[in-house]
Design a protein around this motif. Structure first.
Motif, PDB file in Angstrom:
ATOM      1  N   GLU A  93      -1.171 -13.861  10.016  1.00 25.15           N
ATOM      2  CA  GLU A  93      -1.227 -12.864  11.091  1.00 25.15           C
ATOM      3  C   GLU A  93      -0.075 -11.876  10.997  1.00 25.15           C
ATOM      4  O   GLU A  93      -0.219 -10.707  11.363  1.00 25.15           O
ATOM      5  N   ASP A  94       1.073 -12.346  10.486  1.00 25.80           N
ATOM      6  CA  ASP A  94       2.235 -11.468  10.322  1.00 25.80           C
ATOM      7  C   ASP A  94       2.123 -10.594   9.080  1.00 25.80           C
ATOM      8  O   ASP A  94       2.976  -9.738   8.843  1.00 25.80           O
ATOM      9  N   GLY A  95       1.093 -10.845   8.263  1.00 24.93           N
ATOM     10  CA  GLY A  95       0.824  -9.970   7.112  1.00 24.93           C
ATOM     11  C   GLY A  95       1.473 -10.385   5.807  1.00 24.93           C
ATOM     12  O   GLY A  95       1.359  -9.678   4.809  1.00 24.93           O
ATOM     13  N   ASP A  96       2.152 -11.536   5.766  1.00 27.74           N
ATOM     14  CA  ASP A  96       2.787 -11.978   4.522  1.00 27.74           C
ATOM     15  C   ASP A  96       1.813 -12.873   3.757  1.00 27.74           C
ATOM     16  O   ASP A  96       1.926 -14.102   3.759  1.00 27.74           O
ATOM     17  N   LEU A  97       0.858 -12.244   3.095  1.00 31.37           N
ATOM     18  CA  LEU A  97      -0.208 -12.994   2.426  1.00 31.37           C
ATOM     19  C   LEU A  97       0.309 -13.771   1.222  1.00 31.37           C
ATOM     20  O   LEU A  97      -0.195 -14.861   0.917  1.00 31.37           O
ATOM     21  N   LYS A  98       1.295 -13.223   0.537  1.00 32.97           N
ATOM     22  CA  LYS A  98       1.856 -13.914  -0.627  1.00 32.97           C
ATOM     23  C   LYS A  98       2.457 -15.254  -0.216  1.00 32.97           C
ATOM     24  O   LYS A  98       2.204 -16.281  -0.846  1.00 32.97           O
ATOM     25  N   ALA A  99       3.246 -15.240   0.862  1.00 35.51           N
ATOM     26  CA  ALA A  99       3.857 -16.483   1.348  1.00 35.51           C
ATOM     27  C   ALA A  99       2.792 -17.463   1.818  1.00 35.51           C
ATOM     28  O   ALA A  99       2.889 -18.678   1.565  1.00 35.51           O
ATOM     29  N   ALA A 100       1.755 -16.948   2.486  1.00 35.51           N
ATOM     30  CA  ALA A 100       0.677 -17.815   2.977  1.00 35.51           C
ATOM     31  C   ALA A 100      -0.040 -18.493   1.813  1.00 35.51           C
ATOM     32  O   ALA A 100      -0.341 -19.694   1.868  1.00 35.51           O
ATOM     33  N   LYS A 101      -0.312 -17.733   0.762  1.00 32.33           N
ATOM     34  CA  LYS A 101      -0.981 -18.305  -0.413  1.00 32.33           C
ATOM     35  C   LYS A 101      -0.121 -19.387  -1.058  1.00 32.33           C
ATOM     36  O   LYS A 101      -0.618 -20.453  -1.435  1.00 32.33           O
ATOM     37  N   GLU A 102       1.170 -19.111  -1.180  1.00 38.32           N
ATOM     38  CA  GLU A 102       2.082 -20.094  -1.787  1.00 38.32           C
ATOM     39  C   GLU A 102       2.115 -21.381  -0.981  1.00 38.32           C
ATOM     40  O   GLU A 102       2.134 -22.481  -1.546  1.00 38.32           O
ATOM     41  N   GLN A 103       2.105 -21.238   0.337  1.00 39.10           N
ATOM     42  CA  GLN A 103       2.112 -22.422   1.205  1.00 39.10           C
ATOM     43  C   GLN A 103       0.805 -23.209   1.081  1.00 39.10           C
ATOM     44  O   GLN A 103       0.802 -24.428   1.001  1.00 39.10           O
ATOM     45  N   LEU A 104      -0.311 -22.490   1.059  1.00 36.15           N
ATOM     46  CA  LEU A 104      -1.612 -23.170   0.970  1.00 36.15           C
ATOM     47  C   LEU A 104      -1.794 -23.902  -0.356  1.00 36.15           C
ATOM     48  O   LEU A 104      -2.444 -24.951  -0.410  1.00 36.15           O
ATOM     49  N   GLU A 105      -1.217 -23.342  -1.423  1.00 31.58           N
ATOM     50  CA  GLU A 105      -1.366 -23.951  -2.750  1.00 31.58           C
ATOM     51  C   GLU A 105      -0.723 -25.328  -2.838  1.00 31.58           C
ATOM     52  O   GLU A 105      -1.029 -26.113  -3.746  1.00 31.58           O
ATOM     53  N   ARG A 106       0.144 -25.647  -1.891  1.00 30.24           N
ATOM     54  CA  ARG A 106       0.794 -26.959  -1.890  1.00 30.24           C
ATOM     55  C   ARG A 106      -0.178 -28.079  -1.525  1.00 30.24           C
ATOM     56  O   ARG A 106       0.063 -29.242  -1.826  1.00 30.24           O
ATOM     57  N   PHE A 107      -1.263 -27.700  -0.857  1.00 29.97           N
ATOM     58  CA  PHE A 107      -2.208 -28.702  -0.367  1.00 29.97           C
ATOM     59  C   PHE A 107      -3.378 -28.890  -1.332  1.00 29.97           C
ATOM     60  O   PHE A 107      -3.948 -27.903  -1.813  1.00 29.97           O
ATOM     61  N   GLN A 108      -3.706 -30.133  -1.591  1.00 32.22           N
ATOM     62  CA  GLN A 108      -4.877 -30.465  -2.395  1.00 32.22           C
ATOM     63  C   GLN A 108      -5.702 -31.488  -1.606  1.00 32.22           C
ATOM     64  O   GLN A 108      -5.437 -32.690  -1.656  1.00 32.22           O
ATOM     65  N   PHE A 109      -6.667 -31.006  -0.852  1.00 32.60           N
ATOM     66  CA  PHE A 109      -7.467 -31.885   0.003  1.00 32.60           C
ATOM     67  C   PHE A 109      -8.787 -32.244  -0.663  1.00 32.60           C
ATOM     68  O   PHE A 109      -9.393 -31.409  -1.341  1.00 32.60           O
ATOM     69  N   GLU A 110      -9.248 -33.469  -0.426  1.00 34.58           N
ATOM     70  CA  GLU A 110     -10.623 -33.787  -0.780  1.00 34.58           C
ATOM     71  C   GLU A 110     -11.541 -33.020   0.174  1.00 34.58           C
ATOM     72  O   GLU A 110     -11.155 -32.691   1.285  1.00 34.58           O
ATOM     73  N   GLU A 111     -12.756 -32.787  -0.270  1.00 34.68           N
ATOM     74  CA  GLU A 111     -13.691 -32.022   0.555  1.00 34.68           C
ATOM     75  C   GLU A 111     -13.944 -32.709   1.893  1.00 34.68           C
ATOM     76  O   GLU A 111     -14.183 -32.054   2.907  1.00 34.68           O
ATOM     77  N   PHE A 112     -13.887 -34.053   1.900  1.00 39.69           N
ATOM     78  CA  PHE A 112     -14.206 -34.811   3.107  1.00 39.69           C
ATOM     79  C   PHE A 112     -12.978 -35.099   3.975  1.00 39.69           C
ATOM     80  O   PHE A 112     -13.064 -35.820   4.961  1.00 39.69           O
ATOM     81  N   TYR A 113     -11.824 -34.560   3.604  1.00 39.78           N
ATOM     82  CA  TYR A 113     -10.610 -34.725   4.413  1.00 39.78           C
ATOM     83  C   TYR A 113     -10.809 -34.012   5.760  1.00 39.78           C
ATOM     84  O   TYR A 113     -11.345 -32.893   5.805  1.00 39.78           O
ATOM     85  N   PRO A 114     -10.402 -34.625   6.860  1.00 32.36           N
ATOM     86  CA  PRO A 114     -10.693 -34.036   8.179  1.00 32.36           C
ATOM     87  C   PRO A 114     -10.152 -32.632   8.419  1.00 32.36           C
ATOM     88  O   PRO A 114     -10.695 -31.908   9.261  1.00 32.36           O
ATOM     89  N   LEU A 115      -9.094 -32.233   7.695  1.00 30.31           N
ATOM     90  CA  LEU A 115      -8.533 -30.896   7.904  1.00 30.31           C
ATOM     91  C   LEU A 115      -8.971 -29.886   6.841  1.00 30.31           C
ATOM     92  O   LEU A 115      -8.486 -28.754   6.832  1.00 30.31           O
ATOM     93  N   THR A 116      -9.887 -30.286   5.978  1.00 27.76           N
ATOM     94  CA  THR A 116     -10.393 -29.348   4.967  1.00 27.76           C
ATOM     95  C   THR A 116     -11.031 -28.099   5.587  1.00 27.76           C
ATOM     96  O   THR A 116     -10.842 -26.998   5.083  1.00 27.76           O
ATOM     97  N   PRO A 117     -11.779 -28.222   6.707  1.00 23.71           N
ATOM     98  CA  PRO A 117     -12.322 -26.999   7.328  1.00 23.71           C
ATOM     99  C   PRO A 117     -11.219 -26.002   7.709  1.00 23.71           C
ATOM    100  O   PRO A 117     -11.392 -24.791   7.550  1.00 23.71           O
ATOM    101  N   ASN A 118     -10.086 -26.505   8.193  1.00 30.22           N
ATOM    102  CA  ASN A 118      -8.973 -25.624   8.549  1.00 30.22           C
ATOM    103  C   ASN A 118      -8.404 -24.933   7.313  1.00 30.22           C
ATOM    104  O   ASN A 118      -8.015 -23.765   7.357  1.00 30.22           O
ATOM    105  N   TYR A 119      -8.370 -25.675   6.208  1.00 32.74           N
ATOM    106  CA  TYR A 119      -7.886 -25.134   4.933  1.00 32.74           C
ATOM    107  C   TYR A 119      -8.784 -23.989   4.462  1.00 32.74           C
ATOM    108  O   TYR A 119      -8.304 -22.909   4.103  1.00 32.74           O
ATOM    109  N   PHE A 120     -10.108 -24.213   4.489  1.00 32.33           N
ATOM    110  CA  PHE A 120     -11.045 -23.159   4.082  1.00 32.33           C
ATOM    111  C   PHE A 120     -10.957 -21.953   5.020  1.00 32.33           C
ATOM    112  O   PHE A 120     -11.073 -20.804   4.588  1.00 32.33           O
ATOM    113  N   PHE A 121     -10.767 -22.233   6.305  1.00 33.13           N
ATOM    114  CA  PHE A 121     -10.641 -21.161   7.292  1.00 33.13           C
ATOM    115  C   PHE A 121      -9.464 -20.242   6.952  1.00 33.13           C
ATOM    116  O   PHE A 121      -9.594 -19.013   6.978  1.00 33.13           O
TER     117      PHE A 121
END
Length: 445
Positions: A93-121
């Motif tokens: 929301e603050d517009g720092d997409l590079k930082a957001a991408k770097e943070q998201l790349e730290r996570f490796q969820f299985e498709e059936f993990y309960p927070l995977t929908p939040n990750y895709f969102f």
């Protein structure tokens, strides 16, 4: 049985044990005692008899107590993951997409993990910010699909949020009917007991906008009438702009219905709320200043209207909200046309058109073109007015803004009538008839 199979975390523990730790498929588990369908029911729907579950647990080598222990540990872990994902949403929301991408790349969820929908969102949000609308839509749809495939019941309103973003994507693609459909699905998915409560008001505000842009003003009015008692009781602890949009559109509808006193009262209340969030939502604060000016303009209180419009420009001298400048210059054009000050009217509308072509906004641009045509029309310069009305009508038609299209065609028909262009007049009136028929059919529907 102590295990609650309706709990996403419990079912995740079971599925992960089978797939990741034991590397077994459902076929590896099934035999005469337990079917493949029963395994699927346990891991997806959580709907089996206790003795069937007992057989399943033996197959994967876990006791009930071990499952519960793992689930509790996972729940604690997920609280921290959820916190981090929410923080990444703020970074986006603050517009720092590079930082957001770097943070998201730290996570490796299985498709059936309960927070995977939040990750895709969150991935979808990043794609939206990068204007990759098709990819964004796929991510939001993927989040919804994962929930359906694994019968996940998110603890927040992430599914409603996905539908809200799909509606926004459809709006950007000029498909207002699909945007309205997604908004309705978002409202249907919304759960008052879950987190992200503010998404309801975002969807309501956006649906109102889609209805207004698609010339369904009556529906928009009824929608706001229905939810308004609830909106007025809010403590406004939600994120700023969803509630502000509701006040803005409520004021706009009241203004267009000629209820100027109520419109101004609603507008003033919205502006007071917007002042609290001015640092993060300056454009909405400007909206209310401009809106109040438009109300005074309709009341022919030209001095008050002028002062409000000028105040809006002065409040954004660094030009951070260009579309609001476009609104102001368009309204100045209307104001000076009413006062027959043609050079000033022309100067301001030309500025609005310049902004509109540099930063495309078809809805605002169509209005500015109509106002530019009106300046010529008011001086009986019918031939000069025609190109502006034609461009406005074409633009509005391409984007589904039927009321704007009708307004432009009406003025265009008047020009052709004054110029005795009978064939062109007939073409205009036929198109207007079809638009009017569509409007009547919508009202009956």
């Amino acid at each position: 049985m102590k295990i609650n199979l309706k709990d996403d975390i419990i079912r995740y523990v079971l599925r992960r044990r089978r797939k990741k730790e034991l590397n077994k498929s459902t076929r590896d588990i099934e035999d005469f005692d337990i079917s493949k369908g029963s395994v699927s029911n346990i891991e997806k729907k959580g709907n089996v008899k206790p003795d069937t579950l007992e057989i399943y647990l033996k197959k994967i080598g876990l006791t009930e107590d071990e499952v519960i222990k793992r689930a509790k540990a996972l729940e604690e872990e997920m609280k921290e993951v959820y916190y981090q994902l929410e923080t990444i949403e703020t970074i986006i929301e603050d517009g720092d997409l590079k930082a957001a991408k770097e943070q998201l790349e730290r996570f490796q969820f299985e498709e059936f993990y309960p927070l995977t929908p939040n990750y895709f969102f969150l991935q979808g949000l990043i794609c939206s910010e990068e204007k990759d609308i098709e990819k964004a839509q796929n991510k939001f749809k993927q989040a919804i699909k994962v929930c359906k495939d694994y019968a996940l019941k998110p603890r927040d309103n992430i599914i409603a949020a996905c539908y809200a973003e799909l509606a926004a994507c459809s709006h950007l693609q000029h498909d207002l009917q699909k945007a309205i459909k997604y908004a309705d699905q978002g409202l249907e998915a919304y759960d008052e007991t879950k987190n992200k409560k503010g998404i309801k008001y975002k969807i309501l505000g956006n649906k109102t906008m889609y209805l207004l842009k698609s010339s369904n003003t009556d529906q928009a009015s009824r929608l706001l009438d229905k939810v308004w008692p609830e909106v007025e009781k809010l403590d406004h602890g939600y994120e700023d702009y969803p509630v502000l949009n509701l006040y803005k559109f409520r004021s706009t509808i009241l203004r267009d219905q000629g209820h100027y006193g109520e419109a101004l009262q609603c507008c003033n209340k919205g502006q007071k709320l917007a002042r609290r969030y001015r640092s993060s939502s300056k454009s909405h604060y400007l909206d209310f200043i401009i809106l109040s000016g438009s109300i005074f303009l309709l009341q022919k209180e030209f001095t008050k209207a002028f002062e409000r419009f000028q105040l809006a420009l002065d409040s954004d001298r660094d030009f951070k909200s260009p579309r609001r400048h476009m609104d102001v210059h368009t309204y100045f054009g209307i104001l000076f046309t009413a006062k027959k000050e043609w050079p000033k009217a022309t100067m301001h509308v030309e500025e609005a058109l310049k902004i509109g072509k540099e930063r495309p906004d078809a809805f605002r641009l169509a209005k500015a073109l109509i106002v530019r045509g009106n300046i010529c029309y008011s001086q009986k310069q019918f031939s000069e007015a025609i190109p502006y009305y034609q461009e406005a009508a074409s633009l509005a038609e391409r984007h589904g803004y039927k009321q704007r299209q009708y307004t432009a065609l009406l003025k265009l028909a008047d020009c052709f009538d004054n110029l005795d262009e009978k064939e062109k007049l007939r073409d205009c009136t036929e198109t207007m008839y079809r638009l009017q028929k569509w409007t009547q059919d919508k009202k009956r529907g």
